[in-house]
Design an enzyme around this catalytic site. Structure first.
Site, PDB file in Angstrom:
ATOM      1  N   CYS A 105       0.806  -1.222   0.000  1.00 31.07           N
ATOM      2  CA  CYS A 105       0.000   0.000   0.000  1.00 31.07           C
ATOM      3  C   CYS A 105       0.839   1.272   0.000  1.00 31.07           C
ATOM      4  CB  CYS A 105      -0.949  -0.004   1.195  1.00 31.07           C
ATOM      5  SG  CYS A 105      -2.025  -1.449   1.229  1.00 31.07           S
TER       6      CYS A 105
ATOM      7  N   HIS B   2      -2.481   7.708   6.905  1.00 31.50           N
ATOM      8  CA  HIS B   2      -2.800   6.521   6.103  1.00 31.50           C
ATOM      9  C   HIS B   2      -4.190   6.022   6.485  1.00 31.50           C
ATOM     10  CE1 HIS B   2      -2.046   3.052   3.616  1.00 31.50           C
ATOM     11  NE2 HIS B   2      -2.248   2.229   4.626  1.00 31.50           N
TER      12      HIS B   2
ATOM     13  N   HIS C 177      -9.952   2.335   0.211  1.00 32.56           N
ATOM     14  CA  HIS C 177      -8.518   2.048   0.203  1.00 32.56           C
ATOM     15  C   HIS C 177      -8.142   1.525  -1.177  1.00 32.56           C
ATOM     16  CE1 HIS C 177      -4.554   1.106   1.239  1.00 32.56           C
ATOM     17  NE2 HIS C 177      -4.719   0.485   2.386  1.00 32.56           N
TER      18      HIS C 177
END
Length: 395
Positions: free
Chosen positions: A142, A283, A320
C-alpha cells in the site's frame, strides 16, 4: 544543491470524481464515494460495500486499472503541458505503483475481472497514454505509489531525469480481492453497516477498511524548468522517507516505530522539523491495529510540538486503493494546499482512546505550508512525503 521539485500537473480517476476538479469539490462538500457494490452480485458474499468508479464509459482494455491510469495521465499532461501534450523527449520516466496479483491461475479469475501483472500493466499503460519512457515499477504493497512518486521526485531533484510521470492505479473491487482481504480480517464485513459510514478511521467502532479503485498521477519536474516555461507550480515535493518494520507479515509494529522512522526521514529530507508541519494526512485505513499504531507514531513525532497539529484522512471518501492510495491521497493533499483548507475525516464520531489526536472533523480553513503524507502497508512497509504549497516562497 538539490533542486526543488514542482508538481505541474495532476490527473485522477476516483469514486468521488473522474477529474481533479470533481475530486476536490467532493472532498470539501464533503461527499463520500463508498456505496453498495454493483459490479457483481453480493448475495451471500461477506463484503457489501466498496468505492467503485462510476460514469467512466466503455473499457477498451480488459484490466480496468489500465483505463483508469490512461485517463489520469492524460489529464495530468494536459494541465502541465497543454493540449499539444508533453514533448516525448522530455519525459524520461513513468514511475508506477502497482499491485502484485494474488490469483495465479486464469481459471480462478472471474471473466469480468481480468487482472494482469505489473510488467504487462506498465506496457499497456504506456501504450494507452502514448508515453515512451523508462518504466520504474514499484510493488511495495500500500506504499507503492508513494514510493513511486518519492523516488521519481528525488531523481528529478538530483538532475538524473528532467520530467517524470508518477503515480499508481488499482482495480481491486472484485470477488477475488475482496474475499482475500475479508479472510484476512482486514475488511468491514458488517452487513448492518451503511455503506457511506463503513470506513471509520480512528473511531472506537471501526471494524475494518473498505476497498476502492481508481488512479492518480502527477507530473514532476524541477521548479526552475517549470518557471522557465510558465507551467503551474501546484505544489512541491520537498521530502521523502521510507522504512521497514521487520515485524509481521501484515500487522504494523504496535508502537509505530517503523512509521515514525519514515516520517522522521521525510522531515529530515525536507530539512524541516515537526514544529513546521501544518497538518498530517494519515494513512488511516479504519483497521484496529493500523490506526492505533499510526496514532502512536504521530503522537511520538509531535511530542514537544507547541501547537496541536491537525490530522486528517482521505480513505472514507475514496476507499482504500491499495497500491494507488498514496497517489490519490497526495492529490487530496495538493487540493488542500491549493485551497488552504483541510477536508474532514468522515465518519469519525467517537475517537478511540488509543487514537487521540487533533482530528479534523469538518472543513478547516488555516494557513497551510507543509503537509506530511503517510502511507503504510503490509509487511511493515512505510513511506512518507512532505509537500509544500506552490506559492509559499517568494520567487
Amino acid at each position: 544543491m538539490r533542486q526543488r521539485v514542482a508538481i505541474t500537473g495532476l490527473g485522477i480517476v476516483s469514486a468521488i470524481g473522474n477529474c481533479v476538479n470533481e475530486f476536490a469539490d467532493s472532498l470539501f462538500a464533503p461527499k463520500a464515494g463508498i456505496h453498495p457494490i454493483t459490479l457483481f452480485n453480493t448475495k451471500g458474499f461477506p463484503v457489501k460495500s466498496a468505492a467503485e468508479i462510476r460514469n467512466f464509459g466503455p473499457f477498451t482494455y480488459p484490466d480496468r486499472k489500465v483505463a483508469y491510469a490512461a485517463r489520469a495521465i492524460t489529464e495530468a499532461i494536459a494541465q502541465s503541458f497543454g493540449e499539444n501534450g508533453v514533448p516525448r523527449e522530455k519525459v524520461t520516466v513513468l514511475s508506477l505503483g502497482l499491485k502484485h496479483n494474488f490469483v495465479s491461475f486464469p481459471e480462478m479469475v472471474s471473466a469480468n475481472f481480468i487482472t494482469i501483472g505489473p510488467d504487462e500493466c506498465a506496457q499497456q499503460i504506456s501504450k494507452a497514454a502514448g508515453i515512451q519512457a523508462s518504466p520504474w515499477i514499484y510493488t511495495a504493497a500500500c506504499t507503492a505509489s508513494t514510493v513511486a512518486i518519492g523516488t521519481a521526485a528525488r531523481a528529478v531533484a538530483d538532475g538524473e531525469i528532467d520530467v517524470a510521470i508518477a503515480g499508481g492505479t488499482s482495480s481491486c473491487v472484485s470477488p477475488e480481492w475482496l474475499l482475500t482481504y475479508a479472510l484476512m480480517g482486514a475488511l468491514n464485513t458488517d452487513a448492518n453497516c451503511a455503506a457511506e459510514t463503513a470506513c471509520r478511521p480512528f473511531d472506537r467502532n471501526r471494524t475494518g477498511m473498505i476497498l476502492g479503485e481508481g488512479a492518480g498521477f502527477l507530473i514532476l519536474e524541477r521548479e526552475s524548468s517549470a518557471r522557465a516555461r510558465n507551467a503551474p507550480v501546484l505544489a512541491r515535493i520537498c521530502g521523502f522517507g521510507s522504512s521497514l518494520d521487520a515485524y509481521h507479515v501484515s500487522d504494523p509494529c504496535p508502537d509505530g516505530a517503523g512509521a515514525l522512522s519514515a516520517m522522521n526521514a521525510a522531515l529530515k529530507d525536507a530539512r524541516i522539523n515537526p514544529e513546521d508541519l501544518s497538518a498530517i494526512n494519515a494513512h488511516a485505513t479504519g483497521t484496529l491495529k493500523n490506526d492505533s499504531a499510526e496514532a502512536a507514531a504521530i503522537r511520538r513525532l509531535l511530542d514537544g510540538v507547541s501547537h496541536e497539529t491537525p490530522v486528517f484522512a482521505t480513505k472514507p471518501f475514496t476507499g482504500h486503493l491499495l497500491a494507488a492510495s498514496g497517489a490519490v491521497e497526495t492529490i487530496a493533499v495538493v487540493s488542500c494546499l491549493t485551497q488552504q483548507k483541510l477536508h474532514p475525516t468522515l465518519n469519525l464520531v467517537d475517537v478511540a482512546s488509543d487514537c487521540k489526536l487533533n482530528h479534523v472533523l469538518k472543513n478547516r480553513h488555516l494557513p497551510l505550508r507543509y503537509i506530511l503524507k503517510n502511507s503504510f502497508g503490509f509487511g511493515g512497509q512505510n513511506a512518507c512525503m512532505v509537500l509544500e504549497k506552490g506559492d509559499s516562497l517568494d520567487e
